[in-house]
Enzyme design. Structure first.
Site, PDB file in Angstrom:
ATOM      1  N   GLY A  46       5.479 -30.950 -56.041  1.00 46.21           N
ATOM      2  CA  GLY A  46       6.556 -30.663 -55.105  1.00 46.21           C
ATOM      3  C   GLY A  46       7.865 -30.482 -55.847  1.00 46.21           C
ATOM      4  N   GLN A  51      16.875 -30.222 -57.104  1.00 51.15           N
ATOM      5  CA  GLN A  51      16.331 -30.457 -58.449  1.00 51.15           C
ATOM      6  C   GLN A  51      16.522 -29.256 -59.374  1.00 51.15           C
ATOM      7  OE1 GLN A  51      12.325 -31.964 -56.857  1.00 51.15           O
ATOM      8  NE2 GLN A  51      12.579 -33.108 -58.760  1.00 51.15           N
ATOM      9  N   CYS A  94       8.282 -37.946 -60.630  1.00 50.68           N
ATOM     10  CA  CYS A  94       9.253 -36.941 -60.208  1.00 50.68           C
ATOM     11  C   CYS A  94       9.665 -36.117 -61.422  1.00 50.68           C
ATOM     12  CB  CYS A  94      10.465 -37.649 -59.609  1.00 50.68           C
ATOM     13  SG  CYS A  94      11.739 -36.529 -59.040  1.00 50.68           S
ATOM     14  N   LEU A  95       9.751 -34.807 -61.258  1.00 51.83           N
ATOM     15  CA  LEU A  95      10.129 -33.942 -62.377  1.00 51.83           C
ATOM     16  C   LEU A  95      11.556 -34.240 -62.856  1.00 51.83           C
ATOM     17  CD1 LEU A  95       8.612 -30.525 -61.219  1.00 51.83           C
ATOM     18  CD2 LEU A  95       7.658 -32.159 -62.844  1.00 51.83           C
ATOM     19  N   HIS A 136       8.737 -37.821 -50.183  1.00 49.36           N
ATOM     20  CA  HIS A 136       9.410 -37.832 -51.491  1.00 49.36           C
ATOM     21  C   HIS A 136      10.369 -36.633 -51.599  1.00 49.36           C
ATOM     22  CE1 HIS A 136       9.338 -38.289 -56.056  1.00 49.36           C
ATOM     23  NE2 HIS A 136       9.869 -37.092 -55.883  1.00 49.36           N
ATOM     24  N   GLU A 137       9.865 -35.448 -51.248  1.00 47.78           N
ATOM     25  CA  GLU A 137      10.688 -34.233 -51.397  1.00 47.78           C
ATOM     26  C   GLU A 137      11.844 -34.210 -50.401  1.00 47.78           C
ATOM     27  OE1 GLU A 137      10.360 -32.626 -54.021  1.00 47.78           O
ATOM     28  OE2 GLU A 137       8.410 -33.474 -54.538  1.00 47.78           O
ATOM     29  N   HIS A 140      14.843 -36.043 -51.515  1.00 46.04           N
ATOM     30  CA  HIS A 140      15.702 -35.303 -52.452  1.00 46.04           C
ATOM     31  C   HIS A 140      16.819 -34.570 -51.703  1.00 46.04           C
ATOM     32  CE1 HIS A 140      13.967 -35.753 -56.417  1.00 46.04           C
ATOM     33  NE2 HIS A 140      12.757 -35.431 -56.004  1.00 46.04           N
TER      34      HIS A 140
HETATM   35 NI    NI Z   1      10.975 -35.755 -57.068  1.00 45.80          NI
END
Ligand code: NI
Length: 170
Positions: A46, A51, A94-95, A136-137, A140
């Site tokens: 995701g 991000q 998470c990236l 989670h997304e 963000h």
């Molecule tokens: Ni993330």
């Protein structure tokens, strides 16, 4: 298509509440294509627009495994309109917080309202792993990282490991 730069903790863009998208048009679709390519390239499941440095309410997700047919999900202005009583705990990464993982508590299922790639509105019940990724997304988009949802002690340990990783890369 183009790969976008992924912003990492503690970049302030990740703390900002993202703004609603006004219109799903070709320019936005091109951006979502780039987001998806960036996510696949980074082997993530995701990615949220903040991000990649864009403070807009856009998320791309694909929870299929390598080798399977890709099933990208594009969420524009996504909103959780119902949450289950039941909660689940799962490991998340998470990236924007590279190579770290921690257990996070989430709702087991949620009802989601969003606009798709073509700007069409959907309401869907989301369960299992996808429900965790969606929560989670969506976090963000409100400037929340999963590490904000773990204990302070665990967060400090995780951030120490992240710092070590970065020191080793210098
Ligand atoms: Ni993330």
């Amino acid at each position: 298509m183009a790969l976008l730069k992924v912003y990492e903790y503690p970049d302030p863009i990740l703390k900002k509440k993202a703004e609603k998208v006004e219109k799903v048009d070709d320019e936005l679709r091109r951006f979502m294509d780039d987001m998806l390519e960036t996510m696949y390239d980074a082997v993530g499941v995701g990615l949220a627009a903040p991000q990649v440095g864009v403070s807009k309410r856009i998320v791309v997700i694909d929870t299929t495994h390598e080798g399977e047919k890709p099933e990208p999900l594009y969420l524009v202005n996504p909103e959780i309109i119902w949450k289950s009583e039941e909660k689940v705990c799962g490991e998340e990464g998470c990236l924007s917080v590279p190579e770290q993982r921690a257990e996070v508590e989430r709702f087991a299922s949620v009802k989601l309202r969003y606009l798709d790639y073509d700007g069409k509105e959907h309401e869907e019940l989301i369960e299992d792993f996808l429900a965790i990724v969606v929560q989670h997304e969506l976090d963000h988009l409100d400037g929340i990282l999963y590490i904000d949802r773990i204990s302070r002690l665990k967060r400090q340990m995780l951030l120490k490991k992240l710092q070590k990783l970065r020191d080793g890369q210098e």
